[in-house]
Design a protein around this motif. Structure first.
Motif, PDB file in Angstrom:
ATOM      1  N   ARG A 154     -79.941 277.971 133.740  1.00 55.95           N
ATOM      2  CA  ARG A 154     -79.032 277.545 132.616  1.00 55.95           C
ATOM      3  C   ARG A 154     -79.105 278.369 130.883  1.00 55.95           C
ATOM      4  O   ARG A 154     -78.410 279.169 130.782  1.00 55.95           O
ATOM      5  CB  ARG A 154     -78.505 276.281 131.994  1.00 55.95           C
ATOM      6  CG  ARG A 154     -77.978 275.845 130.563  1.00 55.95           C
ATOM      7  CD  ARG A 154     -77.777 274.218 130.893  1.00 55.95           C
ATOM      8  NE  ARG A 154     -77.886 274.325 129.513  1.00 55.95           N
ATOM      9  CZ  ARG A 154     -77.667 273.456 128.313  1.00 55.95           C
ATOM     10  NH1 ARG A 154     -78.357 272.136 129.379  1.00 55.95           N
ATOM     11  NH2 ARG A 154     -76.764 273.212 127.485  1.00 55.95           N
ATOM     12  N   ASP A 162     -70.845 270.016 139.055  1.00 54.90           N
ATOM     13  CA  ASP A 162     -71.231 268.548 137.978  1.00 54.90           C
ATOM     14  C   ASP A 162     -70.928 266.954 138.086  1.00 54.90           C
ATOM     15  O   ASP A 162     -69.916 267.108 138.170  1.00 54.90           O
ATOM     16  CB  ASP A 162     -71.908 269.333 136.994  1.00 54.90           C
ATOM     17  CG  ASP A 162     -73.312 268.515 135.277  1.00 54.90           C
ATOM     18  OD1 ASP A 162     -72.181 267.026 135.486  1.00 54.90           O
ATOM     19  OD2 ASP A 162     -73.739 268.558 135.253  1.00 54.90           O
ATOM     20  N   TRP A 181     -70.295 265.471 135.456  1.00 54.38           N
ATOM     21  CA  TRP A 181     -69.111 265.691 134.035  1.00 54.38           C
ATOM     22  C   TRP A 181     -67.188 265.557 135.261  1.00 54.38           C
ATOM     23  O   TRP A 181     -66.693 265.582 134.617  1.00 54.38           O
ATOM     24  CB  TRP A 181     -69.151 267.003 134.252  1.00 54.38           C
ATOM     25  CG  TRP A 181     -67.927 268.111 132.951  1.00 54.38           C
ATOM     26  CD1 TRP A 181     -68.056 268.618 132.981  1.00 54.38           C
ATOM     27  CD2 TRP A 181     -66.960 268.856 133.907  1.00 54.38           C
ATOM     28  NE1 TRP A 181     -67.279 269.253 131.859  1.00 54.38           N
ATOM     29  CE2 TRP A 181     -66.278 269.780 132.828  1.00 54.38           C
ATOM     30  CE3 TRP A 181     -66.195 268.902 135.054  1.00 54.38           C
ATOM     31  CZ2 TRP A 181     -64.581 270.079 132.851  1.00 54.38           C
ATOM     32  CZ3 TRP A 181     -64.918 269.498 134.703  1.00 54.38           C
ATOM     33  CH2 TRP A 181     -64.112 269.861 133.742  1.00 54.38           C
ATOM     34  N   ALA A 236     -64.266 266.568 124.791  1.00 58.23           N
ATOM     35  CA  ALA A 236     -66.094 266.495 125.130  1.00 58.23           C
ATOM     36  C   ALA A 236     -65.833 267.122 126.371  1.00 58.23           C
ATOM     37  O   ALA A 236     -67.001 267.788 126.730  1.00 58.23           O
ATOM     38  CB  ALA A 236     -66.351 265.240 124.738  1.00 58.23           C
ATOM     39  N   LEU A 237     -65.663 266.864 127.234  1.00 57.88           N
ATOM     40  CA  LEU A 237     -65.470 267.869 128.689  1.00 57.88           C
ATOM     41  C   LEU A 237     -65.792 269.394 128.553  1.00 57.88           C
ATOM     42  O   LEU A 237     -66.873 270.496 128.952  1.00 57.88           O
ATOM     43  CB  LEU A 237     -64.847 267.457 129.563  1.00 57.88           C
ATOM     44  CG  LEU A 237     -64.645 265.853 129.888  1.00 57.88           C
ATOM     45  CD1 LEU A 237     -63.963 265.791 130.803  1.00 57.88           C
ATOM     46  CD2 LEU A 237     -66.025 265.545 130.900  1.00 57.88           C
ATOM     47  N   SER A 266     -66.002 270.875 125.831  1.00 57.36           N
ATOM     48  CA  SER A 266     -67.464 271.399 125.046  1.00 57.36           C
ATOM     49  C   SER A 266     -68.468 271.897 125.791  1.00 57.36           C
ATOM     50  O   SER A 266     -69.005 272.307 125.500  1.00 57.36           O
ATOM     51  CB  SER A 266     -67.660 270.299 123.946  1.00 57.36           C
ATOM     52  OG  SER A 266     -68.615 270.243 123.098  1.00 57.36           O
ATOM     53  N   ARG A 267     -68.469 270.751 126.640  1.00 49.72           N
ATOM     54  CA  ARG A 267     -69.711 270.719 127.554  1.00 49.72           C
ATOM     55  C   ARG A 267     -70.053 272.284 128.520  1.00 49.72           C
ATOM     56  O   ARG A 267     -70.961 272.341 128.774  1.00 49.72           O
ATOM     57  CB  ARG A 267     -70.041 268.810 128.732  1.00 49.72           C
ATOM     58  CG  ARG A 267     -71.646 269.664 129.097  1.00 49.72           C
ATOM     59  CD  ARG A 267     -71.185 267.786 129.860  1.00 49.72           C
ATOM     60  NE  ARG A 267     -72.353 268.212 131.005  1.00 49.72           N
ATOM     61  CZ  ARG A 267     -72.589 267.316 131.932  1.00 49.72           C
ATOM     62  NH1 ARG A 267     -71.967 265.827 132.464  1.00 49.72           N
ATOM     63  NH2 ARG A 267     -73.473 267.773 133.125  1.00 49.72           N
ATOM     64  N   ARG A 298     -68.317 274.522 127.880  1.00 47.15           N
ATOM     65  CA  ARG A 298     -68.695 275.739 126.886  1.00 47.15           C
ATOM     66  C   ARG A 298     -70.342 275.649 126.673  1.00 47.15           C
ATOM     67  O   ARG A 298     -70.589 276.760 127.218  1.00 47.15           O
ATOM     68  CB  ARG A 298     -68.183 275.636 125.710  1.00 47.15           C
ATOM     69  CG  ARG A 298     -68.935 276.752 124.758  1.00 47.15           C
ATOM     70  CD  ARG A 298     -67.795 275.963 123.229  1.00 47.15           C
ATOM     71  NE  ARG A 298     -69.046 276.996 122.333  1.00 47.15           N
ATOM     72  CZ  ARG A 298     -69.487 276.340 121.327  1.00 47.15           C
ATOM     73  NH1 ARG A 298     -70.154 275.170 121.596  1.00 47.15           N
ATOM     74  NH2 ARG A 298     -69.476 277.353 120.269  1.00 47.15           N
ATOM     75  N   ASP A 299     -71.139 274.907 126.816  1.00 44.86           N
ATOM     76  CA  ASP A 299     -72.127 274.769 126.649  1.00 44.86           C
ATOM     77  C   ASP A 299     -73.107 275.114 127.903  1.00 44.86           C
ATOM     78  O   ASP A 299     -74.443 275.852 128.616  1.00 44.86           O
ATOM     79  CB  ASP A 299     -72.770 274.260 125.429  1.00 44.86           C
ATOM     80  CG  ASP A 299     -72.642 273.640 124.553  1.00 44.86           C
ATOM     81  OD1 ASP A 299     -71.704 274.917 124.375  1.00 44.86           O
ATOM     82  OD2 ASP A 299     -72.406 272.776 123.725  1.00 44.86           O
ATOM     83  N   GLU A 300     -73.024 274.388 129.619  1.00 39.51           N
ATOM     84  CA  GLU A 300     -73.589 274.337 130.472  1.00 39.51           C
ATOM     85  C   GLU A 300     -73.176 275.226 131.185  1.00 39.51           C
ATOM     86  O   GLU A 300     -73.394 275.135 132.135  1.00 39.51           O
ATOM     87  CB  GLU A 300     -73.918 272.970 130.548  1.00 39.51           C
ATOM     88  CG  GLU A 300     -74.583 272.140 129.504  1.00 39.51           C
ATOM     89  CD  GLU A 300     -74.420 270.882 130.081  1.00 39.51           C
ATOM     90  OE1 GLU A 300     -74.341 270.467 130.839  1.00 39.51           O
ATOM     91  OE2 GLU A 300     -74.870 269.758 129.008  1.00 39.51           O
TER      92      GLU A 300
END
Length: 516
Positions: free
Chosen positions: A296, A443, A446, A468-469, A471-472, A474-476
């Motif tokens: 990551r 994941d 997720w 929220a999904l 956003s996650r 986007r980051d991971e």
């Protein structure tokens, strides 16, 4: 979306042609298409000629399989009705379906269709025709990326002439949106599409071929009367050629033309620019199951290294906006208020070192010339990543084979998204175990959260969870979304009725007219 070139979208061209109506669960009769007055004008030109992205060499005739080009979508949307359409603000608008009402479990939905729609051979459109068409789509799942996978079509049943029960595999609150896809309705029993079967759409096929198909107005259509008697749809694969066809007077509307051509003709009074913000993006794809992107920290380092403003200017000539690594930022469920990701090369270098790549890494970055700016974007990305030790050799694949030989297969490449909704992206590109899960996003928590969100009946809470999904992801996840490009069309002055929407809704051109 950016260089401050002229936004000359005339009020007439900008007028929406999406049919107004209800959200899931009922119909607003006052705003229904059937209640709309005719927009036909005696002064309008008889024929509108449209140059659309697409290839005549692989143009499909079956509306329920793969529709590879916009020209294919337009041909089908003129001939056949769909059940619902995407509308402003994420609303689902009625088309052939007027209501979609669930039971308490969100697994059984009563779908009501119009009672005044007829096929071009005079037969009424029945609920049995609609359910048959959905089942055909289910049978062709391999071709249409499983558009009907959320439904148990064997358990679904016809309730009457204008209603049927649609059963979902699991609780699913977004059935109206699921029916926004290419749910083209054909007569029950239709199997041979070597020639168009009767449709209930606003136009009827009237000759030509896949390169230049001609359509005549269907005066028996239930919706607002199309103002043009004929529409000619030309499949033109090259963006520059589409623009030049407009400039030379061969067509009246040219879709998705290069930004350089638009800039060149910014002051041309014989050209009108139709600009749809944020319609297209070329995400940088990193497979999370392949080194070095299985770490990551490397994926984060890549995102931190991109100079998004520079990429926007070089690849899209500023016609757009910088990206914030959200895959579908124009989707109504996309989270708002996230801080803009900015360039931080020093932190990116530290992350690379922590991941064991202080000496750098050698990679191949795949791209193509299939869409304007994809090749120049790849070259610039490679130059930027060199600053953190990622030595990326750019390899260009032919435009006609890129999405069969590179997309979903290589570990590092530029992809393409053309304004499709978040849930469609999930179905096509994020499904566990799928060959088209291009980033290998598997994941479990997720995906469990996704199922829980889709089982939530409250729309506000459901949107919050879906946001929220995203956003996650986007980051991971394995995407870097560095910029969004505007969709740029060129039109003759006086052309009205061009759809405002992006993605699927852009294909519904039945209200276009010249001189009206």
């Amino acid at each position: 979306m950016s260089p401050r070139l002229s936004r000359r979208i005339s009020a007439a061209v900008a007028a929406a042609t999406l049919l107004t109506g209800c959200s899931s669960g009922g119909t607003d009769t006052a705003a229904s298409p059937a209640a709309s007055p005719s927009t036909a004008s005696g002064t309008a030109s008889d024929t509108v000629r449209y140059a659309a992205p697409g290839s005549p060499s692989n143009a499909p005739r079956d509306p329920h399989g793969l529709l590879p080009g916009e020209s294919d979508l337009v041909r089908m949307a003129l001939t056949y009705d769909v059940l619902t359409l995407p509308g402003p603000g994420g609303r689902t608008l009625p088309r052939l379906a007027t209501a979609w009402e669930p039971d308490r479990s969100l697994t059984r939905w009563k779908i009501t269709i119009r009672g005044d729609a007829t096929f071009s051979d005079g037969r009424p459109v029945r609920a049995a025709d609609a359910l048959f068409s959905l089942r055909r789509m289910g049978e062709k799942a391999a071709e249409n990326f499983g558009r009907m996978e959320m439904f148990d079509l064997d358990a679904s049943t016809v309730l009457g002439a204008t209603s049927f029960e649609l059963v979902t595999e699991k609780p699913y609150a977004e059935v109206g949106k699921a029916l926004e896809g290419a749910t083209f309705v054909v007569p029950e029993g239709s199997t041979d599409f070597t020639r168009p079967v009767p449709g209930s759409g606003p136009f009827r096929p009237a000759g030509g071929d896949a390169q230049a198909a001609v359509f005549e107005r269907n005066d028996d259509w239930w919706g607002p009367k199309p103002p043009s008697r004929r529409i000619e749809v030309r499949a033109v694969p090259d963006p520059q050629a589409r623009g030049e066809a407009l400039l030379s007077g061969q067509v009246d509307l040219a879709a998705a033309v290069p930004a350089a051509l638009v800039r060149q003709h910014a002051e041309n009074p014989s050209v009108t620019l139709v600009r749809r913000p944020g319609a297209t993006l070329y995400p940088l794809v990193m497979r999370t199951d392949r080194k070095p992107f299985d770490d990551r920290r490397v994926r984060e380092a890549v995102r931190l290294t991109l100079d998004r403003e520079q990429l926007l200017q070089v690849a899209f000539l500023g016609f757009g906006e910088v990206g914030n690594d959200l895959l579908t930022p124009k989707d109504p469920t996309s989270p708002a208020g996230l801080p803009q990701r900015t360039r931080d090369v020093e932190r990116a270098r530290r992350l690379m070192a922590e991941a064991g790549h202080a000496g750098g890494v050698d990679l191949t970055l795949h791209s193509t010339t299939a869409y304007p700016g994809m090749d120049s974007a790849a070259t610039l990305i490679a130059q930027q990543l060199a600053e953190i030790g990622i030595r990326a050799k750019v390899e260009l694949a032919p435009a006609d084979t890129y999405f069969s030989t590179v997309w979903g297969k290589e570990p590092f490449y530029l992809g393409y998204l053309g304004g499709i909704p978040f849930l469609d992206v999930v179905r096509v590109a994020l499904k566990p175990g799928s060959a088209t899960n291009e980033t290998a996003w598997e994941d479990e928590t997720w995906h469990a959260g996704l199922e829980a969100a889709l089982a939530e009946a409250d729309e506000s809470e459901r949107r919050t969870r879906l946001g929220a999904l995203q956003s996650r992801l986007r980051d991971e996840g394995g995407y870097a979304v560095w910029a969004l490009s505007d969709r740029l069309d060129l039109a003759k002055p006086g052309l009205t009725g061009v759809p405002e929407g992006i993605g699927f809704s852009a294909g519904f051109i039945d209200q276009v007219a010249l001189g009206g």
